[in-house]
Motif scaffolding. Sequence first.
Motif, mmCIF file in Angstrom:
data_model
loop_
_atom_site.group_PDB
_atom_site.id
_atom_site.type_symbol
_atom_site.label_atom_id
_atom_site.label_comp_id
_atom_site.label_asym_id
_atom_site.label_seq_id
_atom_site.Cartn_x
_atom_site.Cartn_y
_atom_site.Cartn_z
ATOM 1 N N MET A 68 0.836 -1.202 0.000
ATOM 2 C CA MET A 68 0.000 0.000 0.000
ATOM 3 C C MET A 68 0.874 1.255 0.000
ATOM 4 N N LEU A 69 0.516 2.210 -0.852
ATOM 5 C CA LEU A 69 1.126 3.541 -0.825
ATOM 6 C C LEU A 69 0.449 4.344 0.276
ATOM 7 N N VAL A 70 1.232 4.943 1.189
ATOM 8 C CA VAL A 70 0.663 5.702 2.303
ATOM 9 C C VAL A 70 1.052 7.164 2.168
ATOM 10 N N ASP A 71 0.094 8.052 2.490
ATOM 11 C CA ASP A 71 0.324 9.489 2.361
ATOM 12 C C ASP A 71 -0.216 10.198 3.589
ATOM 13 N N VAL A 126 -3.939 2.393 -2.043
ATOM 14 C CA VAL A 126 -3.511 3.698 -1.513
ATOM 15 C C VAL A 126 -4.233 3.970 -0.197
ATOM 16 N N ILE A 127 -3.467 4.394 0.814
ATOM 17 C CA ILE A 127 -4.050 4.844 2.086
ATOM 18 C C ILE A 127 -3.757 6.321 2.244
ATOM 19 N N LEU A 128 -4.791 7.121 2.406
ATOM 20 C CA LEU A 128 -4.649 8.563 2.605
ATOM 21 C C LEU A 128 -4.952 8.863 4.076
ATOM 22 N N ILE A 142 0.200 10.226 -6.574
ATOM 23 C CA ILE A 142 -0.965 9.367 -6.376
ATOM 24 C C ILE A 142 -1.698 9.177 -7.697
ATOM 25 N N THR A 143 -1.832 10.254 -8.465
ATOM 26 C CA THR A 143 -2.465 10.155 -9.785
ATOM 27 C C THR A 143 -1.660 9.231 -10.696
ATOM 28 N N ASP A 144 -0.328 9.349 -10.652
ATOM 29 C CA ASP A 144 0.528 8.464 -11.453
ATOM 30 C C ASP A 144 0.288 7.002 -11.104
ATOM 31 N N VAL A 145 0.193 6.703 -9.816
ATOM 32 C CA VAL A 145 -0.014 5.317 -9.366
ATOM 33 C C VAL A 145 -1.364 4.798 -9.857
ATOM 34 N N LEU A 146 -2.407 5.635 -9.774
ATOM 35 C CA LEU A 146 -3.743 5.208 -10.213
ATOM 36 C C LEU A 146 -3.782 5.004 -11.725
#
Length: 358
Positions: A68-71, A126-128, A142-146
Amino acid sequence: ARRAFQRLSDGGGRLRVPVVFLTNAGNCLRSAKARELSQALGLQVSPEQVILCHSPLQLYSQFHQRCMLVDGQGPVEENAHDLGFKHVVTIEALRKAYPLLDMVDLSRRPKELPPPTSGFPTIEGVILFGEPVRWETSLQLITDVLLSNGNPGAELKDVPYPHLPILACNMDLLWMAEAKMPRFGHGTFLLCLETIYKKVTGRELKYEALLGKPSPVTYRYAQYLIQEQAEKQGWKAPIRRLYAVGDNPMSDVYGANLYNNYLKSAQQSQVQAGPKRGPEAERSDCNPSVESCESILVCTGVYRHRGDVPAEPGARPAETVFHGHRDFCFDPSLVQAAHVVQDVDDAVQLTFKKENWS
């Protein structure tokens, strides 16, 4: 606030009434927030009494094994691991792995063309946690990942849809700090991300979960912790009413009223299903004693009491601008508090009066 909690505490600085601290903050650990509250209020607050906006993510075990990508801000990796997530990647780690993605700040652009990235894991969600510091970096990456289905170094011919799952915590558009006017919250960041994604792809950004106030799952978790405290304190009588005190009509009050509707609906379903219920169904109910959740709005934060807004229910609030998240319907009755008082001490006194407590 100190006076309010003196009323709720015994002589030893321990709460004699079950209380949870429900915050949309997510940039710290529960233990750190508990220490902060203990010092501010002059009593013993345990981490088990604190619900951060991301605390219910413990329930989303289907994502715990994914990368998971975390932000957000603060100890995002530690928070993710504490919640059960095994494999996490930060925005900063992603930026370092793919330095050509972050191009807004000229001073951070690489001076030479970097070698191709290898060995970086495919991102699976993705976790925001909350609003980041560098919005342009987070929005871009995040847009790039999506758009790349979790492989921002790849070049895809078609935009994948549905996109990777997104778990977002804290939907507050605004929040109140020391400034005279409200500040942008994570809800504002989400609004930017949603708008950019739709502008680029023509499709709606979708969430796997929206957590924090006013999400009903967050209030359900709060109820569970309150009833757990009551058992530890030796309360014999079942808890019938919850009181939710807050300063933000669009998160605190909306959430409390939404959860109150949920409780009423659950009661109605139980009544209708009564004759058909067997022992298995009875055991599956989790603490059905709570009947209502009353919202109490205080005037010491985002909300400012005005003469054209009645202190008690009656007419609708004058404000019609919807500050809530787009995935929550705008029902004017949900932003109207059951009670409006000056501050949290008045709120505690009101609950004592309603419960016939000394």
